[in-house]
Write an enzyme that holds these catalytic residues in place. Sequence first.
Site, PDB file in Angstrom:
ATOM      1  N   HIS A 225     -28.930  -2.829   1.572  1.00 23.16           N
ATOM      2  CA  HIS A 225     -29.884  -1.758   1.834  1.00 23.16           C
ATOM      3  C   HIS A 225     -29.803  -1.220   3.260  1.00 23.16           C
ATOM      4  O   HIS A 225     -29.708  -0.007   3.443  1.00 23.16           O
ATOM      5  CB  HIS A 225     -31.311  -2.108   1.429  1.00 23.16           C
ATOM      6  CG  HIS A 225     -32.120  -0.849   1.358  1.00 23.16           C
ATOM      7  ND1 HIS A 225     -31.974   0.059   0.338  1.00 23.16           N
ATOM      8  CD2 HIS A 225     -32.970  -0.280   2.228  1.00 23.16           C
ATOM      9  CE1 HIS A 225     -32.730   1.108   0.580  1.00 23.16           C
ATOM     10  NE2 HIS A 225     -33.344   0.933   1.715  1.00 23.16           N
ATOM     11  N   TYR A 229     -28.914   2.730   5.456  1.00 24.31           N
ATOM     12  CA  TYR A 229     -29.504   3.298   6.685  1.00 24.31           C
ATOM     13  C   TYR A 229     -28.475   3.395   7.793  1.00 24.31           C
ATOM     14  O   TYR A 229     -28.564   4.286   8.647  1.00 24.31           O
ATOM     15  CB  TYR A 229     -30.754   2.512   7.100  1.00 24.31           C
ATOM     16  CG  TYR A 229     -31.888   2.919   6.207  1.00 24.31           C
ATOM     17  CD1 TYR A 229     -32.558   4.118   6.435  1.00 24.31           C
ATOM     18  CD2 TYR A 229     -32.216   2.190   5.080  1.00 24.31           C
ATOM     19  CE1 TYR A 229     -33.542   4.559   5.578  1.00 24.31           C
ATOM     20  CE2 TYR A 229     -33.204   2.621   4.218  1.00 24.31           C
ATOM     21  CZ  TYR A 229     -33.861   3.812   4.468  1.00 24.31           C
ATOM     22  OH  TYR A 229     -34.819   4.240   3.609  1.00 24.31           O
ATOM     23  N   HIS A 376     -28.378   9.323  -7.584  1.00 24.97           N
ATOM     24  CA  HIS A 376     -29.213   9.172  -6.384  1.00 24.97           C
ATOM     25  C   HIS A 376     -28.364   9.015  -5.126  1.00 24.97           C
ATOM     26  O   HIS A 376     -28.538   9.737  -4.157  1.00 24.97           O
ATOM     27  CB  HIS A 376     -30.150   7.978  -6.559  1.00 24.97           C
ATOM     28  CG  HIS A 376     -30.789   7.525  -5.286  1.00 24.97           C
ATOM     29  ND1 HIS A 376     -31.760   8.265  -4.654  1.00 24.97           N
ATOM     30  CD2 HIS A 376     -30.579   6.432  -4.502  1.00 24.97           C
ATOM     31  CE1 HIS A 376     -32.129   7.641  -3.539  1.00 24.97           C
ATOM     32  NE2 HIS A 376     -31.422   6.536  -3.423  1.00 24.97           N
ATOM     33  N   PHE A 377     -27.409   8.066  -5.151  1.00 25.89           N
ATOM     34  CA  PHE A 377     -26.680   7.879  -3.889  1.00 25.89           C
ATOM     35  C   PHE A 377     -25.602   8.932  -3.652  1.00 25.89           C
ATOM     36  O   PHE A 377     -25.068   9.017  -2.551  1.00 25.89           O
ATOM     37  CB  PHE A 377     -26.195   6.432  -3.686  1.00 25.89           C
ATOM     38  CG  PHE A 377     -25.170   5.911  -4.648  1.00 25.89           C
ATOM     39  CD1 PHE A 377     -23.870   6.363  -4.632  1.00 25.89           C
ATOM     40  CD2 PHE A 377     -25.518   4.916  -5.554  1.00 25.89           C
ATOM     41  CE1 PHE A 377     -22.933   5.851  -5.503  1.00 25.89           C
ATOM     42  CE2 PHE A 377     -24.590   4.401  -6.431  1.00 25.89           C
ATOM     43  CZ  PHE A 377     -23.290   4.870  -6.415  1.00 25.89           C
ATOM     44  N   HIS A 378     -25.338   9.770  -4.680  1.00 22.99           N
ATOM     45  CA  HIS A 378     -24.492  10.925  -4.381  1.00 22.99           C
ATOM     46  C   HIS A 378     -25.298  12.040  -3.717  1.00 22.99           C
ATOM     47  O   HIS A 378     -24.708  12.963  -3.134  1.00 22.99           O
ATOM     48  CB  HIS A 378     -23.762  11.414  -5.631  1.00 22.99           C
ATOM     49  CG  HIS A 378     -22.520  10.610  -5.893  1.00 22.99           C
ATOM     50  ND1 HIS A 378     -22.543   9.396  -6.538  1.00 22.99           N
ATOM     51  CD2 HIS A 378     -21.218  10.824  -5.552  1.00 22.99           C
ATOM     52  CE1 HIS A 378     -21.308   8.905  -6.592  1.00 22.99           C
ATOM     53  NE2 HIS A 378     -20.481   9.744  -5.995  1.00 22.99           N
ATOM     54  N   ARG A 441     -24.376   3.311 -15.786  1.00 20.39           N
ATOM     55  CA  ARG A 441     -23.431   3.560 -14.683  1.00 20.39           C
ATOM     56  C   ARG A 441     -22.277   2.580 -14.856  1.00 20.39           C
ATOM     57  O   ARG A 441     -22.311   1.698 -15.710  1.00 20.39           O
ATOM     58  CB  ARG A 441     -24.124   3.362 -13.337  1.00 20.39           C
ATOM     59  CG  ARG A 441     -24.534   1.931 -13.058  1.00 20.39           C
ATOM     60  CD  ARG A 441     -25.346   1.794 -11.789  1.00 20.39           C
ATOM     61  NE  ARG A 441     -24.527   1.908 -10.591  1.00 20.39           N
ATOM     62  CZ  ARG A 441     -24.860   1.368  -9.405  1.00 20.39           C
ATOM     63  NH1 ARG A 441     -25.993   0.689  -9.289  1.00 20.39           N
ATOM     64  NH2 ARG A 441     -24.093   1.507  -8.356  1.00 20.39           N
ATOM     65  N   ARG A 442     -21.247   2.726 -14.034  1.00 21.60           N
ATOM     66  CA  ARG A 442     -20.128   1.789 -13.967  1.00 21.60           C
ATOM     67  C   ARG A 442     -19.509   1.520 -15.332  1.00 21.60           C
ATOM     68  O   ARG A 442     -19.191   0.387 -15.661  1.00 21.60           O
ATOM     69  CB  ARG A 442     -20.609   0.449 -13.406  1.00 21.60           C
ATOM     70  CG  ARG A 442     -21.096   0.560 -12.017  1.00 21.60           C
ATOM     71  CD  ARG A 442     -21.556  -0.771 -11.520  1.00 21.60           C
ATOM     72  NE  ARG A 442     -21.385  -0.836 -10.082  1.00 21.60           N
ATOM     73  CZ  ARG A 442     -22.037  -1.660  -9.297  1.00 21.60           C
ATOM     74  NH1 ARG A 442     -22.884  -2.501  -9.802  1.00 21.60           N
ATOM     75  NH2 ARG A 442     -21.822  -1.650  -8.019  1.00 21.60           N
TER      76      ARG A 442
END
Lengths: 554, 49
Positions: A225, A229, A376-378, A441-442
């Site tokens: 996590h 950041y 989301h993380f894209h 996913r994956r």
Amino acid sequence: MSSQTAKLKVDPRDGKLAMAHFYVAFIALALGGLMGLLQTLVRSGKFELPWGIDYYQILTVHGVLMGLVLTTFFIMGFQYAAVSRTAGTHSPAARRIGWIGFWVMTVGTIMAATMVLLKEASVLYTFYAPLKAHWIFYLGMTFVVVGSWLDGAAQIMTYAKWRKENPGKPSPLLSFMAVINTVLWIVATLGVASTVLFQLLPWSLGLVDTVDVLISRTLFWYFGHPLVYFWLLPAYMCWYAIVPKIIGGKIFSDSLARLSFILFLLFSIPVGFHHQLMEPGIDPAWKFLQVVLTFMVIIPSLMTAFSLFATFERFGRSKGATGLFGWFKVLPWNDARFTVPFIGMASFIPAGAGGIINASNQMNQVVHNTIWVTGHFHLTAATSVVLTFFGISYWLVPHLTGRKLTKAMNKLGIIQGWVWFIGMVFMSGAMHFQGLLGGPRRSAFSTYGDAAQAAEWIPYQIAQAVGGSILFLGIILMIIIFVNLAFFAPKGEEEFPVGEAENLEEKAPMIFENWKLWLGITAALILFAYTIPFIDMIQNAPPGSPGFKTWNSW
Amino acid sequence: MAKAELKSNKKTEIEDSSSLKGTLASVFFLGIFIVVTWVSVYFLFLDRF
């Protein structure tokens, strides 16, 4: 005057090291981007990989190159240059350590990449046990981390030198931010280094037969996590301290910017359990506590949003803009150095909202392990962060190579930003919706035995392939711009913009530079959030697992 | 005479250049967006589990 100009420029010796990082970063972008395109094509169901290349192999290449190599190399290069620009040229000793760090990271990257290409490490970028890779893959990743520590040490040395030479003064904002991010990175990577050195390496070398999966995943997410950041804070450095100068405005508040970075250091680490909400073996009370700490990170994020809006509005009103949103129109939309990071900032609104959903226990049950998370993380990493990095490259690369961002390249940069945005609306948007419908996913393309539910997902997968193709076009444009700015653009001087605070009277409180205090609170929070759960995990350990290799060798 | 002038009470439309009302509106929009997306997925959860 000439001495002032010289002072405003990154020393060419430091520039060379920063550029070395950028070459690796952009090679990773080109190769990783191609793999991303191939993945979306495979998942559309219309295309199969040739020559026995495996979906999970290219997924690993994409994740490792984009998530770990591109980001770490770009960030270290950028921060190294930002510290040199604001706290002064690095000493020969610091520069030597920086170069050693760069080469250690590069060798590690080559080791890990070779093992993935040889089909010895299709373990995805999270390399979760009990998937087992070749030991050279783990050693390579260790080198990347150790190299980044050396890179970080160079920045800390130059910051410390500045502090010694300027007692009682708050350090330059960009240097302060770079050091916060480096410290965050060092504290976070202790977790991944522990699982790799004490669990995964001995296990893949055959020294032990089994691995404790729960401990390994917990150590990974202790790192995973704050990793996001670590990606985000350099983008915030640009938004807080560089974009105001580009638009011709002022930093809304220097102290607010510093406080928000300190809050990120405190609250982004003791929160890894929100990635493990669906996992057995962790007491729900501790999961709840870490979710509460996760929600604390919303505070500095909202402080950032407020501060940026305020910077833009103040600037707009100083230009005579009126009305509620008149200031929005007068922003310099024809300047790629502003527009491209701005698209990144705007994308962080849906990205952040999605993050709050992910971290909420009940909603995590809706989206866990679905392609919503990939969507989301894209938005966070692959739009907010990456577009800001591209925006930084538009001035930093020519600044370091003694060239100019031409009008044509500026225009191409703006086109690149919008192409990326459109591609991501298709790809990430479709991923979010497919995830809400349960799409995993994956996973390579499958009709899951012609299940009705899986049939619902296919139109979204085709939309992802369309988006992925547009994004790949964006990557080609970015590579063209990078190569132009590094080797072909006309010689000249491109500014390294560093913003000034609106109120110069307001000196940042010196307590912000009290590292004993902030590191102490960071350590206390980590110990509080993790000690009892770790004791519990060790005392009630699940049986160890042998290694699994779920893919075929060449 | 002076009194009469004061009484005329003309409304002057000078906007304060230090106003941050656009920022206030923007952060409200941001907050509402977060709440709306969160609540929609929460209802999806209630519907399914």
